[in-house]
Design a protein around this motif. Sequence first.
Motif, PDB file in Angstrom:
ATOM      1  N   LYS A  66      -3.975 -20.039   6.581  1.00  0.00           N
ATOM      2  CA  LYS A  66      -3.496 -20.338   5.374  1.00  0.00           C
ATOM      3  C   LYS A  66      -3.128 -21.742   5.627  1.00  0.00           C
ATOM      4  N   LEU A  67      -2.655 -22.245   6.775  1.00  0.00           N
ATOM      5  CA  LEU A  67      -2.262 -23.719   6.819  1.00  0.00           C
ATOM      6  C   LEU A  67      -3.554 -24.622   6.830  1.00  0.00           C
ATOM      7  N   THR A  68      -4.628 -24.169   7.350  1.00  0.00           N
ATOM      8  CA  THR A  68      -5.936 -24.951   7.364  1.00  0.00           C
ATOM      9  C   THR A  68      -6.400 -24.794   6.173  1.00  0.00           C
ATOM     10  N   THR A  69      -6.403 -23.817   5.276  1.00  0.00           N
ATOM     11  CA  THR A  69      -6.774 -24.224   3.834  1.00  0.00           C
ATOM     12  C   THR A  69      -5.908 -25.267   3.161  1.00  0.00           C
ATOM     13  N   VAL A  70      -4.701 -25.259   3.501  1.00  0.00           N
ATOM     14  CA  VAL A  70      -3.914 -26.421   2.848  1.00  0.00           C
ATOM     15  C   VAL A  70      -4.173 -27.793   3.162  1.00  0.00           C
ATOM     16  N   LEU A  71      -4.446 -27.809   4.552  1.00  0.00           N
ATOM     17  CA  LEU A  71      -4.505 -29.315   5.093  1.00  0.00           C
ATOM     18  C   LEU A  71      -5.851 -29.729   5.051  1.00  0.00           C
ATOM     19  N   ASN A  92     -11.288 -20.867   1.376  1.00  0.00           N
ATOM     20  CA  ASN A  92     -10.172 -20.383   1.778  1.00  0.00           C
ATOM     21  C   ASN A  92     -10.317 -19.565   2.887  1.00  0.00           C
ATOM     22  N   TYR A  93      -9.634 -20.015   4.048  1.00  0.00           N
ATOM     23  CA  TYR A  93     -10.032 -19.463   5.534  1.00  0.00           C
ATOM     24  C   TYR A  93      -9.724 -18.099   5.670  1.00  0.00           C
ATOM     25  N   GLU A  94      -8.726 -17.785   4.885  1.00  0.00           N
ATOM     26  CA  GLU A  94      -8.284 -16.363   5.033  1.00  0.00           C
ATOM     27  C   GLU A  94      -9.375 -15.523   4.551  1.00  0.00           C
ATOM     28  N   ASP A  95     -10.269 -15.752   3.877  1.00  0.00           N
ATOM     29  CA  ASP A  95     -11.677 -15.015   3.603  1.00  0.00           C
ATOM     30  C   ASP A  95     -12.286 -14.801   4.651  1.00  0.00           C
ATOM     31  N   TYR A  96     -12.117 -15.454   5.788  1.00  0.00           N
ATOM     32  CA  TYR A  96     -13.333 -15.040   6.844  1.00  0.00           C
ATOM     33  C   TYR A  96     -12.251 -14.422   7.784  1.00  0.00           C
ATOM     34  N   LEU A  97     -11.189 -13.795   7.510  1.00  0.00           N
ATOM     35  CA  LEU A  97     -10.630 -12.733   8.573  1.00  0.00           C
ATOM     36  C   LEU A  97     -11.246 -11.720   8.384  1.00  0.00           C
ATOM     37  N   VAL A  98     -11.532 -10.942   9.560  1.00  0.00           N
ATOM     38  CA  VAL A  98     -12.239  -9.635   9.489  1.00  0.00           C
ATOM     39  C   VAL A  98     -11.230  -8.344   9.763  1.00  0.00           C
ATOM     40  N   PRO A  99     -10.919  -7.457   9.068  1.00  0.00           N
ATOM     41  CA  PRO A  99      -9.944  -6.392   9.440  1.00  0.00           C
ATOM     42  C   PRO A  99     -10.703  -5.827  10.498  1.00  0.00           C
ATOM     43  N   ASN A 100      -9.960  -5.352  11.437  1.00  0.00           N
ATOM     44  CA  ASN A 100     -10.529  -4.429  12.414  1.00  0.00           C
ATOM     45  C   ASN A 100     -11.592  -5.009  13.304  1.00  0.00           C
ATOM     46  N   ALA A 101     -11.513  -6.384  13.316  1.00  0.00           N
ATOM     47  CA  ALA A 101     -12.362  -7.156  14.045  1.00  0.00           C
ATOM     48  C   ALA A 101     -12.663  -6.773  15.524  1.00  0.00           C
ATOM     49  N   LEU A 102     -11.794  -6.343  16.285  1.00  0.00           N
ATOM     50  CA  LEU A 102     -11.840  -5.944  17.482  1.00  0.00           C
ATOM     51  C   LEU A 102     -12.617  -4.575  17.929  1.00  0.00           C
ATOM     52  N   ALA A 103     -12.819  -3.966  16.611  1.00  0.00           N
ATOM     53  CA  ALA A 103     -13.557  -2.565  16.753  1.00  0.00           C
ATOM     54  C   ALA A 103     -14.977  -2.516  17.358  1.00  0.00           C
ATOM     55  N   CYS A 104     -15.419  -3.791  17.121  1.00  0.00           N
ATOM     56  CA  CYS A 104     -17.125  -3.999  17.374  1.00  0.00           C
ATOM     57  C   CYS A 104     -16.886  -4.775  18.775  1.00  0.00           C
ATOM     58  N   MET A 105     -15.848  -4.980  19.522  1.00  0.00           N
ATOM     59  CA  MET A 105     -15.969  -6.122  20.759  1.00  0.00           C
ATOM     60  C   MET A 105     -15.973  -5.391  21.835  1.00  0.00           C
ATOM     61  N   LYS A 106     -16.558  -5.858  22.907  1.00  0.00           N
ATOM     62  CA  LYS A 106     -16.678  -5.367  24.227  1.00  0.00           C
ATOM     63  C   LYS A 106     -16.245  -6.513  25.050  1.00  0.00           C
ATOM     64  N   PHE A 107     -15.212  -6.214  26.047  1.00  0.00           N
ATOM     65  CA  PHE A 107     -14.751  -6.890  27.147  1.00  0.00           C
ATOM     66  C   PHE A 107     -15.038  -6.694  28.447  1.00  0.00           C
TER      67      PHE A 107
END
Length: 140
Positions: A66-71, A92-107
């Motif tokens: 949110k603040l990145t979009t403002v600044l 709008n940088y919030e548009d790039y946030l992915v819900p459940n982004a960790l669901a496809c991650m492997k660590f």
Amino acid sequence: AGIGSNLGLIGLGSDTGGSVRIPAAQQALIGLRPTQGLFSRTGIVPTRLPLDTGGILGRTVRDVAKLTTVLAGFQDPLDPISFYSENITVPNYEDYLVPNALACMKFGIVLDYVETLDGDANSKALFHQAVENMTAAGAT
């Protein structure tokens, strides 16, 4: 330390050699050091001007987005490098946030190594809790 202590929701600082990123890592915060010119540097006391940039410390990725979009994208007449973002549409940088982004991650975590690290038991417990939280969010 103020953001990490809940004295504020989000904070701004300058980053030349890690002044935003290192505290973020040490205090479980989100730290963003943007590309040169994305934010104005007006008001920053230069340490090494070619490397200085304003950065954001926050408690959540959404708050930082949110603040990145403002600044972002302000062409400041007092900061010539900010004109590199001229004619750039700021998303709008919030548009790039992915819900459940960790669901496809492997660590890959080498637990034997983690257990050999010096540090207090609380730090190790927090590390293991973070692994459990990521697993609960779908990471494998």
